[in-house]
Design a protein around this motif. Structure first.
Motif, PDB file in Angstrom:
ATOM      1  N   VAL A 294      65.173  64.169  36.629  1.00  0.00           N
ATOM      2  CA  VAL A 294      64.463  63.156  37.417  1.00  0.00           C
ATOM      3  C   VAL A 294      64.982  63.134  38.855  1.00  0.00           C
ATOM      4  CG1 VAL A 294      64.051  60.683  37.717  1.00  0.00           C
ATOM      5  CG2 VAL A 294      63.867  61.708  35.448  1.00  0.00           C
ATOM      6  N   GLU A 295      66.293  63.186  39.014  1.00  0.00           N
ATOM      7  CA  GLU A 295      66.882  63.165  40.363  1.00  0.00           C
ATOM      8  C   GLU A 295      66.391  64.343  41.200  1.00  0.00           C
ATOM      9  OE1 GLU A 295      71.044  62.990  39.612  1.00  0.00           O
ATOM     10  OE2 GLU A 295      70.977  60.916  38.886  1.00  0.00           O
ATOM     11  N   LEU A 296      66.296  65.518  40.589  1.00  0.00           N
ATOM     12  CA  LEU A 296      65.790  66.679  41.315  1.00  0.00           C
ATOM     13  C   LEU A 296      64.293  66.541  41.568  1.00  0.00           C
ATOM     14  CD1 LEU A 296      66.145  69.367  42.650  1.00  0.00           C
ATOM     15  CD2 LEU A 296      66.057  70.481  40.405  1.00  0.00           C
ATOM     16  N   PHE A 297      63.578  65.981  40.610  1.00  0.00           N
ATOM     17  CA  PHE A 297      62.137  65.753  40.757  1.00  0.00           C
ATOM     18  C   PHE A 297      61.873  64.865  41.968  1.00  0.00           C
ATOM     19  CE2 PHE A 297      57.937  64.943  38.520  1.00  0.00           C
ATOM     20  CZ  PHE A 297      57.613  66.279  38.410  1.00  0.00           C
ATOM     21  N   VAL A 298      62.716  63.853  42.133  1.00  0.00           N
ATOM     22  CA  VAL A 298      62.611  62.961  43.289  1.00  0.00           C
ATOM     23  C   VAL A 298      62.958  63.729  44.566  1.00  0.00           C
ATOM     24  CG1 VAL A 298      63.616  60.944  44.428  1.00  0.00           C
ATOM     25  CG2 VAL A 298      63.088  60.851  41.980  1.00  0.00           C
TER      26      VAL A 298
ATOM     27  N   LEU B  37      62.689  66.834  45.235  1.00  0.00           N
ATOM     28  CA  LEU B  37      61.648  67.803  45.579  1.00  0.00           C
ATOM     29  C   LEU B  37      60.357  67.131  46.037  1.00  0.00           C
ATOM     30  CD1 LEU B  37      62.139  70.441  42.721  1.00  0.00           C
ATOM     31  CD2 LEU B  37      62.887  70.599  45.103  1.00  0.00           C
ATOM     32  N   GLY B  38      60.308  65.800  45.945  1.00  0.00           N
ATOM     33  CA  GLY B  38      59.161  65.066  46.463  1.00  0.00           C
ATOM     34  C   GLY B  38      58.003  64.873  45.502  1.00  0.00           C
ATOM     35  N   PHE B  39      58.233  65.059  44.204  1.00  0.00           N
ATOM     36  CA  PHE B  39      57.142  64.881  43.237  1.00  0.00           C
ATOM     37  C   PHE B  39      56.892  63.412  42.928  1.00  0.00           C
ATOM     38  CE2 PHE B  39      57.921  69.368  42.461  1.00  0.00           C
ATOM     39  CZ  PHE B  39      56.634  69.848  42.256  1.00  0.00           C
ATOM     40  N   ILE B  40      57.955  62.617  42.897  1.00  0.00           N
ATOM     41  CA  ILE B  40      57.812  61.186  42.639  1.00  0.00           C
ATOM     42  C   ILE B  40      58.767  60.431  43.567  1.00  0.00           C
ATOM     43  CG2 ILE B  40      57.078  61.411  40.232  1.00  0.00           C
ATOM     44  CD1 ILE B  40      59.947  60.786  39.386  1.00  0.00           C
ATOM     45  N   THR B  41      58.538  59.145  43.715  1.00  0.00           N
ATOM     46  CA  THR B  41      59.394  58.326  44.566  1.00  0.00           C
ATOM     47  C   THR B  41      60.701  57.992  43.843  1.00  0.00           C
ATOM     48  OG1 THR B  41      58.471  56.239  43.740  1.00  0.00           O
ATOM     49  CG2 THR B  41      57.383  57.282  45.642  1.00  0.00           C
ATOM     50  N   ALA B  42      61.699  57.601  44.626  1.00  0.00           N
ATOM     51  CA  ALA B  42      62.992  57.222  44.050  1.00  0.00           C
ATOM     52  C   ALA B  42      62.842  56.009  43.129  1.00  0.00           C
ATOM     53  CB  ALA B  42      63.988  56.923  45.166  1.00  0.00           C
ATOM     54  N   LYS B  43      61.988  55.064  43.508  1.00  0.00           N
ATOM     55  CA  LYS B  43      61.775  53.862  42.690  1.00  0.00           C
ATOM     56  C   LYS B  43      61.199  54.230  41.328  1.00  0.00           C
ATOM     57  CE  LYS B  43      59.555  49.312  42.741  1.00  0.00           C
ATOM     58  NZ  LYS B  43      58.959  49.418  41.395  1.00  0.00           N
ATOM     59  N   LEU B  44      60.206  55.103  41.321  1.00  0.00           N
ATOM     60  CA  LEU B  44      59.618  55.528  40.049  1.00  0.00           C
ATOM     61  C   LEU B  44      60.652  56.292  39.236  1.00  0.00           C
ATOM     62  CD1 LEU B  44      57.282  55.807  38.099  1.00  0.00           C
ATOM     63  CD2 LEU B  44      56.460  57.760  39.425  1.00  0.00           C
ATOM     64  N   GLY B  45      61.442  57.108  39.906  1.00  0.00           N
ATOM     65  CA  GLY B  45      62.478  57.857  39.208  1.00  0.00           C
ATOM     66  C   GLY B  45      63.447  56.932  38.489  1.00  0.00           C
ATOM     67  N   GLU B  46      63.854  55.857  39.142  1.00  0.00           N
ATOM     68  CA  GLU B  46      64.762  54.892  38.528  1.00  0.00           C
ATOM     69  C   GLU B  46      64.125  54.256  37.295  1.00  0.00           C
ATOM     70  OE1 GLU B  46      65.695  52.124  41.577  1.00  0.00           O
ATOM     71  OE2 GLU B  46      66.924  53.539  42.738  1.00  0.00           O
ATOM     72  N   GLU B  47      62.844  53.947  37.388  1.00  0.00           N
ATOM     73  CA  GLU B  47      62.147  53.329  36.250  1.00  0.00           C
ATOM     74  C   GLU B  47      62.061  54.295  35.075  1.00  0.00           C
ATOM     75  OE1 GLU B  47      59.145  50.055  38.140  1.00  0.00           O
ATOM     76  OE2 GLU B  47      58.563  52.153  38.372  1.00  0.00           O
ATOM     77  N   LEU B  48      61.819  55.571  35.355  1.00  0.00           N
ATOM     78  CA  LEU B  48      61.721  56.559  34.287  1.00  0.00           C
ATOM     79  C   LEU B  48      63.066  56.746  33.591  1.00  0.00           C
ATOM     80  CD1 LEU B  48      59.415  59.334  35.799  1.00  0.00           C
ATOM     81  CD2 LEU B  48      58.802  57.281  34.518  1.00  0.00           C
ATOM     82  N   ILE B  49      64.138  56.752  34.355  1.00  0.00           N
ATOM     83  CA  ILE B  49      65.473  56.872  33.763  1.00  0.00           C
ATOM     84  C   ILE B  49      65.757  55.660  32.873  1.00  0.00           C
ATOM     85  CG2 ILE B  49      67.947  56.846  34.274  1.00  0.00           C
ATOM     86  CD1 ILE B  49      67.307  58.568  36.746  1.00  0.00           C
ATOM     87  N   ASP B  50      65.341  54.482  33.332  1.00  0.00           N
ATOM     88  CA  ASP B  50      65.525  53.264  32.544  1.00  0.00           C
ATOM     89  C   ASP B  50      64.741  53.340  31.239  1.00  0.00           C
ATOM     90  OD1 ASP B  50      66.440  50.568  32.117  1.00  0.00           O
ATOM     91  OD2 ASP B  50      64.443  49.871  32.644  1.00  0.00           O
ATOM     92  N   ILE B  51      63.513  53.828  31.300  1.00  0.00           N
ATOM     93  CA  ILE B  51      62.687  53.986  30.099  1.00  0.00           C
ATOM     94  C   ILE B  51      63.353  54.952  29.130  1.00  0.00           C
ATOM     95  CG2 ILE B  51      60.500  54.943  29.239  1.00  0.00           C
ATOM     96  CD1 ILE B  51      59.236  53.849  31.880  1.00  0.00           C
ATOM     97  N   TYR B  52      63.890  56.043  29.668  1.00  0.00           N
ATOM     98  CA  TYR B  52      64.526  57.050  28.808  1.00  0.00           C
ATOM     99  C   TYR B  52      65.801  56.505  28.169  1.00  0.00           C
ATOM    100  CZ  TYR B  52      65.327  61.796  27.159  1.00  0.00           C
ATOM    101  OH  TYR B  52      65.484  62.906  26.354  1.00  0.00           O
ATOM    102  N   GLU B  53      66.530  55.675  28.891  1.00  0.00           N
ATOM    103  CA  GLU B  53      67.729  55.068  28.315  1.00  0.00           C
ATOM    104  C   GLU B  53      67.358  54.141  27.169  1.00  0.00           C
ATOM    105  OE1 GLU B  53      69.665  53.236  31.612  1.00  0.00           O
ATOM    106  OE2 GLU B  53      70.677  55.092  32.230  1.00  0.00           O
ATOM    107  N   MET B  54      66.252  53.443  27.302  1.00  0.00           N
ATOM    108  CA  MET B  54      65.774  52.603  26.202  1.00  0.00           C
ATOM    109  C   MET B  54      65.371  53.465  25.021  1.00  0.00           C
ATOM    110  SD  MET B  54      63.515  49.604  28.012  1.00  0.00           S
ATOM    111  CE  MET B  54      63.316  48.785  26.431  1.00  0.00           C
TER     112      MET B  54
END
Length: 226
Positions: free
Chosen positions: A153-157, A159-176
């Motif tokens: 996710v950090e690399l995806f952010v 490289l400009g595919f998604i925003t940092a805010k969305l990246g944080e939310e996705l990591i949170d979802i994955y932790e759940m």
């Protein structure tokens, strides 16, 4: 309690349930088109099936107005499915579409220490009852399955595919998603971390945002490469 013979729902009941659920969902074709930006047809098809499946399950349980442990199951299923979809998309784009990019190649390289023998004197050194080892640092190939989701996710952010805010939310979802294992879930519950319906709603609602941001980036890449 005496148990009777279990039989499937009568055909008219099954039809009524199916009609109710599908009446609240986009069409099967819509779900297939949703992942057309994935250039692997088999993966694109599978993602569409996963997306439609979890939407179907959600609408079914929502229609039953489940509560208690069944509501927990409804939330957990959404987190599990959506986390899997997010991961599959990110993994594919990084290691297929962007596989020649230096930062992506870097994810598959790891540093490690190899033990070497320098001399008998050095090989026998100890400190505080522990052996002192002579080693040298090198790099090696990293198994692609060992790359953590947050690293992707950090690399995806980056490289400009998604925003940092969305990246944080996705990591949170994955932790759940990782807390779905019973023992891990109980441990996190004791720490005050609980599954909440609003988190599962975010997991669903971010799917469109996720798709749109990726498509925008892919279009830019196509223009620059064209």
């Amino acid at each position: 309690m005496k148990r009777g013979i279990f039989v499937a729902f009568q055909e008219e009941i099954k039809q009524e349930i199916d009609t109710y659920v599908k009446g609240h969902l986009a069409s099967e074709q819509w779900h297939r088109d949703f992942f057309k930006f994935i250039n692997d047809q088999q993966l694109s098809q599978r993602l569409a099936e996963e997306f439609l499946s979890i939407r179907y399950i959600y609408k079914l349980l929502e229609g039953m107005q489940v509560d208690g442990f069944m509501l927990t199951a409804q939330i957990k299923l959404q987190i599990l499915f959506y986390a899997s979809i997010y991961e599959a998309v990110i993994h594919h784009i990084l290691f297929n579409t962007m596989k020649d990019v230096g930062e992506v190649k870097g994810l598959l390289i790891t540093e490690r220490f190899n033990k070497i023998s320098v001399s008998k004197e050095l090989d026998s050194l100890t400190h505080d009852g522990k052996d002192i080892l002579t080693m040298y640092k090198t790099t090696g190939k990293r198994d692609i399955t060992k790359v953590r989701f947050d690293e992707k996710v950090e690399l995806f952010v980056k490289l400009g595919f998604i925003t940092a805010k969305l990246g944080e939310e996705l990591i949170d979802i994955y932790e759940m998603r990782n807390a779905i294992h019973i023992h891990a879930e109980l441990k996190k519950l004791r720490q005050g971390i609980q599954y909440e319906m609003d988190k599962s709603v975010i997991a669903y609602r971010r799917m469109q945002v996720f798709r749109d941001q990726i498509i925008t980036k892919l279009e830019v890449l196509q223009q620059t490469q064209g």
